[in-house]
Design an enzyme around this catalytic site. Structure first.
Site, PDB file in Angstrom:
ATOM      1  CG  LEU A  72      28.324  18.155  26.184  1.00  0.00           C
ATOM      2  CD1 LEU A  72      28.338  19.204  25.073  1.00  0.00           C
ATOM      3  CD2 LEU A  72      26.900  17.886  26.637  1.00  0.00           C
ATOM      4  CB  ALA A  73      33.124  13.073  25.691  1.00  0.00           C
ATOM      5  CB  THR A 112      20.056   9.625  27.716  1.00  0.00           C
ATOM      6  OG1 THR A 112      19.049   9.142  26.813  1.00  0.00           O
ATOM      7  CG2 THR A 112      20.595   8.435  28.498  1.00  0.00           C
ATOM      8  CE1 TYR A 135      23.879   7.102  25.378  1.00  0.00           C
ATOM      9  CE2 TYR A 135      21.503   7.144  25.018  1.00  0.00           C
ATOM     10  CZ  TYR A 135      22.698   7.806  25.177  1.00  0.00           C
ATOM     11  OH  TYR A 135      22.719   9.170  25.140  1.00  0.00           O
TER      12      TYR A 135
END
Length: 270
Positions: A72-73, A112, A135
């Site tokens: 998750l980092a 994402t 991102y």
């Protein structure tokens, strides 16, 4: 199951740790040196270190008896143009592949919806990706690189968990709802927004944690949505949030334009 979790002390991580512990799993939660663990991590084994700078000895120590890794980092996830996304993406890749090479055969990675870029309609595992910000570009690259690695590492069970807009515990999630609460605290009369007409997929953090737990213990590999599967307008979500929390602040629409990479309607297919 013995599960390593990076980003375990973050907004999503702490809820996932709590869910996994409640389900009887053993959790090895990775924290930065000197970081204070959230109360939800009580019961987890704490492992301190920078995942980008672990010695081989510490990596070997980390994976002892572990069966699964949930990654998750990620730095600055709410600033889509932060330079760290592209600067660090190969470090994420090197960490993940090193874990596989040390014997972790079940790896789940947080993705994402921003990997997809501008798209209208429901997103599924086969939706073409054309990310429009650093991102999304970095996450998309990591997904492609990891599945390429998995293609030559047949023993690796790789799951890419695609997240959408996360709500709940809104004081701490750094979302638009966090900003609304901050504006309310500052006794602002209005909260400025764009048109609010865009349809998004909003998923509560507790439901998301349940979905993550279900996925990481499964034997399936591939790309999976962790979402509500239901489109909701930003306007509706904001007005429901204000009503549910009995806030005095009022939304003010059409103050800002929509971001160039935001579609008018996008959600996860379930």
């Amino acid at each position: 199951m013995n599960i390593i979790i990076t980003g375990a002390n973050g907004y999503i991580g702490r809820y996932v740790v709590k869910e996994l512990l409640n389900k009887g799993h053993k959790v090895i939660a990775i924290l930065f040196d000197g970081e204070s663990p959230h109360s939800f991590l009580s019961g987890a084994e704490l492992f301190y270190g920078d995942i980008f700078a672990l010695s081989q000895e510490k990596k070997v120590d980390l994976v002892q008896n572990a069966e699964c890794l949930l990654h998750l980092a990620w730095q600055a996830g709410f600033n889509h143009r932060d330079p760290s996304h592209l600067n660090n993406v190969m470090k994420h890749y090197q960490f993940l592949t090193s874990m596989a090479e040390l014997g972790i055969k079940n790896i789940s990675v947080a993705g994402t919806m921003h990997e997809v870029g501008y798209f209208v309609g429901p997103i599924d595992a086969n939706t073409p990706c054309n990310p429009r910000n650093p991102y999304g570009i970095a996450k998309n690259f990591l997904r492609q690189a990891m599945f390429d690695f998995a293609s030559v590492t047949p023993e690796l069970n790789l799951r890419w968990l695609r997240f959408y807009y996360i709500t709940g515990d809104d004081r701490f999630n750094n979302s638009i709802f966090t900003k609304i609460l901050k504006a309310e605290d500052e006794v602002q009369e209005y909260f400025p927004l764009n048109s609010g007409e865009m349809l998004y997929d909003f998923v509560d953090i507790k439901d998301l944690s349940l979905q993550i737990e279900e996925r990481i213990i499964s034997k399936e590999s591939g790309i999976f949505n962790c979402c509500s599967g239901k489109p909701k307008s930003l306007r509706t979500a904001v007005e429901e949030f204000i009503a549910e929390h009995n806030l005095k602040i009022k939304p003010k629409y059409n103050v800002f334009p929509a971001r160039s990479y935001d579609s008018m309607a996008v959600w996860g297919a379930k």
